[in-house]
Structures are given as C-alpha cells and as structure tokens.
Design a protein around this motif. Sequence first.
Motif, PDB file in Angstrom:
ATOM      1  N   LEU A 333       0.920  -1.336   0.306  1.00 41.96           N
ATOM      2  CA  LEU A 333      -0.070  -0.287   0.085  1.00 41.96           C
ATOM      3  C   LEU A 333       0.840   1.354  -0.076  1.00 41.96           C
ATOM      4  CD1 LEU A 333      -2.958  -0.785   2.513  1.00 41.96           C
ATOM      5  CD2 LEU A 333      -2.909  -0.655  -0.160  1.00 41.96           C
ATOM      6  N   MET A 334       1.772   1.116   0.561  1.00 45.09           N
ATOM      7  CA  MET A 334       2.939   2.266   1.084  1.00 45.09           C
ATOM      8  C   MET A 334       3.427   2.943  -0.422  1.00 45.09           C
ATOM      9  SD  MET A 334       6.457   2.773   3.071  1.00 45.09           S
ATOM     10  CE  MET A 334       5.631   2.053   4.701  1.00 45.09           C
ATOM     11  N   TYR A 335       4.366   1.689  -1.311  1.00 43.05           N
ATOM     12  CA  TYR A 335       4.422   1.806  -2.408  1.00 43.05           C
ATOM     13  C   TYR A 335       3.101   1.828  -3.017  1.00 43.05           C
ATOM     14  CZ  TYR A 335       6.567   0.322  -6.876  1.00 43.05           C
ATOM     15  OH  TYR A 335       7.698   0.465  -8.193  1.00 43.05           O
ATOM     16  N   GLU A 336       2.260   2.112  -3.127  1.00 40.99           N
ATOM     17  CA  GLU A 336       1.011   2.403  -4.228  1.00 40.99           C
ATOM     18  C   GLU A 336       1.007   3.994  -3.676  1.00 40.99           C
ATOM     19  OE1 GLU A 336      -2.033   0.042  -4.260  1.00 40.99           O
ATOM     20  OE2 GLU A 336      -1.013  -1.844  -4.744  1.00 40.99           O
ATOM     21  N   GLY A 337       1.633   4.474  -3.345  1.00 39.50           N
ATOM     22  CA  GLY A 337       1.319   5.497  -2.108  1.00 39.50           C
ATOM     23  C   GLY A 337      -0.122   6.245  -1.763  1.00 39.50           C
ATOM     24  N   LYS A 338      -0.404   5.002  -0.876  1.00 41.45           N
ATOM     25  CA  LYS A 338      -1.894   4.971  -0.246  1.00 41.45           C
ATOM     26  C   LYS A 338      -1.740   5.021   1.031  1.00 41.45           C
ATOM     27  CE  LYS A 338      -4.495   2.568  -3.840  1.00 41.45           C
ATOM     28  NZ  LYS A 338      -5.247   1.180  -3.920  1.00 41.45           N
ATOM     29  N   GLY A 364       9.446   6.584  -0.003  1.00 40.24           N
ATOM     30  CA  GLY A 364      10.299   7.418  -0.245  1.00 40.24           C
ATOM     31  C   GLY A 364       8.689   7.934  -0.571  1.00 40.24           C
ATOM     32  N   LYS A 365       7.343   7.239  -0.424  1.00 38.05           N
ATOM     33  CA  LYS A 365       6.186   7.880  -1.074  1.00 38.05           C
ATOM     34  C   LYS A 365       5.766   8.582  -0.359  1.00 38.05           C
ATOM     35  CE  LYS A 365       6.383   4.587  -5.402  1.00 38.05           C
ATOM     36  NZ  LYS A 365       5.613   4.048  -6.260  1.00 38.05           N
ATOM     37  N   LEU A 366       5.834   8.090   1.251  1.00 39.86           N
ATOM     38  CA  LEU A 366       5.435   8.931   2.492  1.00 39.86           C
ATOM     39  C   LEU A 366       5.341  10.598   2.199  1.00 39.86           C
ATOM     40  CD1 LEU A 366       6.915   5.542   5.009  1.00 39.86           C
ATOM     41  CD2 LEU A 366       4.160   6.121   3.799  1.00 39.86           C
ATOM     42  N   ASP A 367       4.549  10.874   3.739  1.00 40.90           N
ATOM     43  CA  ASP A 367       4.588  11.973   3.913  1.00 40.90           C
ATOM     44  C   ASP A 367       5.671  12.224   4.924  1.00 40.90           C
ATOM     45  OD1 ASP A 367       3.252  13.274   2.098  1.00 40.90           O
ATOM     46  OD2 ASP A 367       1.674  13.120   3.481  1.00 40.90           O
ATOM     47  N   TRP A 383      16.604   7.654   2.326  1.00 42.05           N
ATOM     48  CA  TRP A 383      16.289   8.659   0.816  1.00 42.05           C
ATOM     49  C   TRP A 383      18.106   8.692   0.720  1.00 42.05           C
ATOM     50  CZ3 TRP A 383      19.955  12.853   2.246  1.00 42.05           C
ATOM     51  CH2 TRP A 383      19.765  12.676   3.887  1.00 42.05           C
ATOM     52  N   HIS A 384      18.611   8.464   1.006  1.00 41.30           N
ATOM     53  CA  HIS A 384      20.351   8.601   0.141  1.00 41.30           C
ATOM     54  C   HIS A 384      20.768   7.241  -0.014  1.00 41.30           C
ATOM     55  CE1 HIS A 384      22.936   8.942   3.822  1.00 41.30           C
ATOM     56  NE2 HIS A 384      21.965   9.306   4.368  1.00 41.30           N
ATOM     57  N   GLY A 391      16.638  14.413  -4.465  1.00 39.34           N
ATOM     58  CA  GLY A 391      15.849  14.969  -4.532  1.00 39.34           C
ATOM     59  C   GLY A 391      14.565  15.127  -5.010  1.00 39.34           C
ATOM     60  N   GLN A 392      14.386  13.535  -5.146  1.00 38.85           N
ATOM     61  CA  GLN A 392      12.816  13.427  -5.842  1.00 38.85           C
ATOM     62  C   GLN A 392      11.796  13.307  -4.497  1.00 38.85           C
ATOM     63  OE1 GLN A 392      11.995  14.778  -8.996  1.00 38.85           O
ATOM     64  NE2 GLN A 392      14.339  14.679  -8.682  1.00 38.85           N
ATOM     65  N   ILE A 393      12.484  12.862  -3.554  1.00 36.17           N
ATOM     66  CA  ILE A 393      11.706  12.523  -2.108  1.00 36.17           C
ATOM     67  C   ILE A 393      11.366  13.058  -1.515  1.00 36.17           C
ATOM     68  CG2 ILE A 393      12.102  10.866  -0.254  1.00 36.17           C
ATOM     69  CD1 ILE A 393      14.221   9.332  -1.969  1.00 36.17           C
ATOM     70  N   LYS A 394      10.183  13.459  -0.936  1.00 38.59           N
ATOM     71  CA  LYS A 394       9.651  14.410  -0.415  1.00 38.59           C
ATOM     72  C   LYS A 394       9.274  13.872   1.241  1.00 38.59           C
ATOM     73  CE  LYS A 394       4.703  12.025  -0.652  1.00 38.59           C
ATOM     74  NZ  LYS A 394       3.307  12.084  -1.164  1.00 38.59           N
TER      75      LYS A 394
END
Length: 812
Positions: A333-338, A364-367, A383-384, A391-394
């Motif tokens: 679910l995390m990988y799907e951005g949910k 990398g798709k979490l807030d 993230w590194h 630069g692409q990770i929020k």
Amino acid sequence: MTNHWIDIINSDCVLIMGSNAAENHPISFKWVLRAKKKNGAKIIHVDPRFTRTSARADFHASLRSGTDIAFLGGMINYILANRKFFQDYVVNYTNGAFLVDQGFSFSDGLFSGYDATARKYDKATWSFQKDAGGVVKKDPTLKDPRCVLRLLQKHYGRYDLDKVSSITGTPVEDLKAVYEMYTATGKADKAGTIMYALGWTQHTVGTQNIRTMAIIQLLLGNIGVCGGGVNALRGEPNVQGSTDHCILYHILPGYMKAPNVAMPDLNSYIQTCTPKSDEPQSANWWGNYSKYIVSLLKSWYRDAATQDNDFCYSHVPKLDVGQNTSIMNTFDLMYEGKMKGYICLAQNPACSMPNAGKVRQALGKLDWLVHANIFDNETPSFWHAPGMDPGQIKTEVFLLPAAASIEKSGSLTNSGRWVQWKYVAAQPPGQAIAVGDMVYRLVAKLKELYKKEGGTAPEPIQDLYWDYGDGKGGFDPLATAKAINGFFLEDATIKGKAYKKGQTVPSFGLLTDDGKTSAGNWLYTGMFNLAGENLSARRGKADPTGLGLYSQWAWCWPVNRRVLYNRASVDPAGRPYNPARPLIAWKDGRWVGDVPDGPWPPMANRQKGKLPFIMKPHGVSSIFGPGLVEGPFPEHYEPVESPLPGNPMSGQRINPAVKLFKGAADPYAINDPKFPIVCSTYTATEHWCTGAITRWMSWLTEAMPQAYVEISRELAEAKGIDNGDKVRVLSKRGAVDCVAMVTYRLRPFQVQGKPVHQVGMTFNYGWRFPPDAGDSANLLTPTVGDANTMAPEYKAFMVDVVKVEEAKHHAG
C-alpha cells in the motif's frame, strides 16, 4: 515452546531442523549437549548446509531448501507403515480415531472445496461425522477407512523413500537413518524433541512445516512429556513476549482474535470466537473467551467501559472481512502511495523486508517517517541509499534516539514462556529514552490534544486508560506489568473466596465477564500474586522434581505451568507413562508435579475427568487440523521460485492458498533459466539480524566485515570462481555484490535425476555502515509469504552467481 530450554536435557533424541542452534541459540545447545552426555541422547541435524550444529550432531542429513514437508511426510509414512506410533496415546489423546466427513477428499494436490478463482477453500467437508447428540463419531480400533489415522496413512503413503529422496535431494540411506533414529522415541519410556526456528517458518508453507512435525510428535506420543514437545527457538528481541502481546495484526493480547466488521458488537464477537463443544470430557477452555475479552476491555478503558456500552467494544478498530494487514501488504500500500505516515520502532525494514528495493522506494512515497533505534540504520537513511535520488523524495524523517535493552527495566519472555524481570544496568546516553517512554508520551499528548481540540471519533483516545506513568513524564514498566496481569476492580467473592478492589488477580481462572476484573493479557494473569509480588523477579533455585522445572525461578505462562498439555504424559488413570520422568501424577485425589493443565481428575473418571488438550474444543490434539488455510493435512508444494518446472507430488505446483503480488515491482522467477540456483538466507554468529546494531561494533565487523555468499566447490568450479573472488548474486528483483566463500559445507543435490545447486547468504549487511560492507541480501528475496502468517519466503528463491567483471554481460 510447549516445553522449555532446560527440559531438552530430558530428551532421548533431539531433531534440529530449520535451525542452526549451536550458532544462533547457543544457550539452547548447552542443554542439547547435556542430554547427549546424561541420557546418551542422539542428535540429528537436517539442514541444507553443514554447520557447527551439524558438527556436534550424531547425524547430519542435507535437504534442498523448501522441501521439509516432503522429508517429514516420508517420516509419517515410515511411522505408519512400520507401526511405530504410540497407539494408546493416539487413541486417547489425539483425533486419530475421529471419523471424517464423507465428503472430504484429496486429489492431485488439492483438498475438497477448492475455489481456483478465489485461491481459497470452502472447509465445509473438513469436518467430522457426529451422532444425534453432536458428539464426534470415533473408531478406537483405528480400522475404519474414514478415521483420521487411516486417511493420514492414505495421504502419506505416497511419500515413499524414493519419491522423498527425488524431491529433497537427501539420499535414501540418510532418510532411513533419520527416520529410524527419531521414531525410536515412540515408546512410553522414551521422548524425542524437535527444535526449529526461522528455517521452517520463512516459507510459503511455513506453518504447515510445523504442523507436519506436530503430527509426528503426536503419533509418537511426544507432546506434553518431559524431553518432548514442539519447540520454537525464539529470538533475543523478546519475540515470544511480543507475540504474546499481539505484535501480529490478526490477534489481540493472549492470542484472541482481532475483530472484523462482521462482529459489530461484543456479543457477536464472543459468539463468533468462542468454540463450541459437545464432547462430554472436553474442558474447552476457550469457552472462557468472554471473561478474557471483557477483562481486556476493562484494562484498556477502565471506568468508561460498562455493560451498557458493551465495555467500549465499539472503540476497538475492526478489520474488513478477510483483510490482511501484514507488513508485506502494508508496504505494498505504501508503494502505491496510499499511506501518509509510518512509525517504525526498533526495526530496519529497508534491509529486513523481502524485495528491499521496493521497500526503499515505498518509504520515499510517505509524507513522514518516524524511526526509533539506538543507531542510525538503512531505514531512516533510505533517502540517500544507492540508487535513490534525495531531490525526488518528499518524506520527512524523524530519527528518535532509543535506549538499548540494558538501559531499561521490564520483562523478557523466553522461548519456554518463562517471564523474567530485568533491571537497568546503565542509563541511556544523551536524550535517548526507552521506546516504551516514547509511546507513553505520544499517547498522553494525543489524549491532551483530543481533549483540547476534539476531532474525528475522539472517544477511543479520550476513554483510553493511560495511568502508567512514573511521575516524571515517562512510563513505569512495573505499573504496566501489573495492568497486564490485571486487577480486581470491585470487591468480589469468587468460588467462595473474597477479594478486595485493587488487588492483583492471581490466576486467570478468577477473571470475570461482568466488568469486575481487568487483565491486559489473560495469559499473564498470575505473574503477580494476590499480594502484588512480582513472581517474574523470583530467582529460586530449588528443583524438587529433578526434571529441571525450577518452579520458583521467574514465572511461566500460563499459571507457572512449565510443560503445556502435561496431563498427556499420564495414562487415562493418571499414571505416568514414563515413571522415570514423572512430570505429573494423580495421587490421593490430586495432581502432583508440574502445575497441571486443569484440576480435574484424569479421563478414566468418566464423571469428572477431562481430556488433556484443554485449549482444543474436542479435548484432544489435532492430527487432522482444519484450522489452516491450505489443508487439514500438510502437503508438499514447491516454493514460489523453484528449480523444478512442476511439483513431483501433484499437478499443483505451489501452495494453492498463497497470496501472489501482481505489481511490476514484484516479479517472480518461475522456471526461469536465467536464475538456476536455489538461494537461502540466514545469519552469521558475529552479527545480529540486519546488523543494525552489530555493524557499528568494530571488533565484530573485523571478524565478519562484509557481505558474502557461500557456494559449493562444485558450483565454484563450474562458474570459474575462486574463494575470495568478488561476485554478483542476481535475482529477478535485484543484485548484490559480495565475496565468494567457496566451501565444503554445501554440496549439489540430486533432484529428479538432475544436479541442483544451492547457495546461501546472510542478511546481516546494509549499505549504511561500514561503507564497504555491501548491501542487504533482501534486495534479492521475493515478496511472498506463508499462506497463514505471511512470514516471508526468505529461505528458498532463485538466483544466479557471476563474477563481478562478467556481471555486465548477464541478462538479469
């Protein structure tokens, strides 16, 4: 463990399978060696590799990873064909004599009721024939073709020595040696024990691996006796205690079921979860379910929980029917951005989870990500990581410094269910605090915010009882332990004895379903006595039985019982089957020895006696076990990734109930010639788990500095690889550069007339530290797990191994 560590000394034969106990559980192995010295016990090790455990064993047999059920199924066939089973035990204490529903069948790898579209079974026929009074029909002569033992014999009659050898790669003579050695324990005056670990559980048939061995132990009469049992070797990080207290998604504390939306109120939950039994001599102890769930709700919500509001049952989150919230599904679910956020405590999923590359992308798709640990590791630093673009990770990461185990007090529950209290040895450095403190402060702050600001559905937080503080803003482990044990919340008279409000409940037999008692985990009720003394802190060294029970050392759940189902160690009249090791006995109208599984007389007393397997609805143990999702008898299925194009036992290649992940990030190597080598992961003695703690210790990294792959001399010669060469191990999901360790400890298997090579890697490494250590073996492992528990299949998957300079030519 049904038994405990010290009890291993009482065994006549120790089978270690799915474990490298000498290296990974050395304290357990102390008792194995003492059994050998004291009793002349035989030690058998079954493992793909020859390890330090193998070196101390009397006999080592190798097998291809993922074929344990075939190996053990052959032993069941051997027991039945040669009448090695303990008939009195099987008839009286198992369901071997039960008559199975006429509609039950098995054909070509599938049991009756299979729905291929849904990949699940309708279990209606996985049941027993009953008389008009609802009592199961039985044939104590074991001759009826529909009795469990005859159906078992029919099922495993297919597992002959040649067939088993062709699947496992174990030579026929080795199979015979193991079978004969271990089945010699199927006598009243003998006992054999099994010691297993993650080598069994981490397969798509992991639970059924254990079930197969349980069947063997029941046939031989090895459950409930000194020196017997089915004994899981649990890990250092309080694995047993964590499981008892519901670290898994599908249970509540004390192994009660997590509610779902089909159980909207407390009554429907209790009715659904409480087993029914018409067996006249069954104790059916789970019939007390209502007492345990109500006491749990009172522990959570205390004064807010009343009979009028279902004891706040509506506050408890409900799963959707059939919902699976295991960690692999969570990361999917995390990988799907949910998912927005994730709290990770004392773990390192960026290295420990299968298909670790997908896991790192998912983070990398979490807030936000909150991580608590004693050192930085690959998870908060994902993230590194190599291949990641910061630069692409929020994701905003919060790394919280945690106290180490020696820097906090509390209880530890070992594999034998012994709860032992420990004390602070050193204060944590700097701002580090215990994870328990973090959780306590977080929830306290949430309660404060909900009270001040309100919010959606605030009641479950506002009503939560949260008075476990130490007066300094942190939590008090002792107060928490007492809450887990439970209290009398009102003055009460139970079974003619008066109890006062505020006293700790000294036994789960005194818990009630009227709201007058609390218990955070009914299994731990009794850890404190009526006077409030912490029995887990005891250190008495007396052992009047001479059997290693040490009943005054610490405390053991349940009710300080050291061996589970111990009334199965006596005959129906209460006489010990083995008078030389009398675990319990019925003398002068009472039980003596270990704390018995209930106070009732033995089963020969038809009026008051009870059967020994009190947690089972029928009072006996389950050779025929309909509780698991893929079948009442274990059946060999190939791992999802296998060197074989099919299953030699049937047309059903893999576990028919396993969940397969369909996304592009989850490819499987199904009969793929690019990946011809079986791989298994394990751990090194010098490191612990992913190495997130031990890789920071210079003397340990000096001893075992970087990732490596063990390969046989035969495979190394075929690949042109020398010991110490830099190689790349590739799977359908990723690649890991490491050092080749060419060894005699692995050898090719002859499977279906062809050589099959197997390699092994430890999962102790990651890119974070030291800088040249390599990366996680779990970049290679598949996202797939056991059909019942979702334990990942780390132990059998397909790879290739090439020299690093040749890797660029490999079409991965």
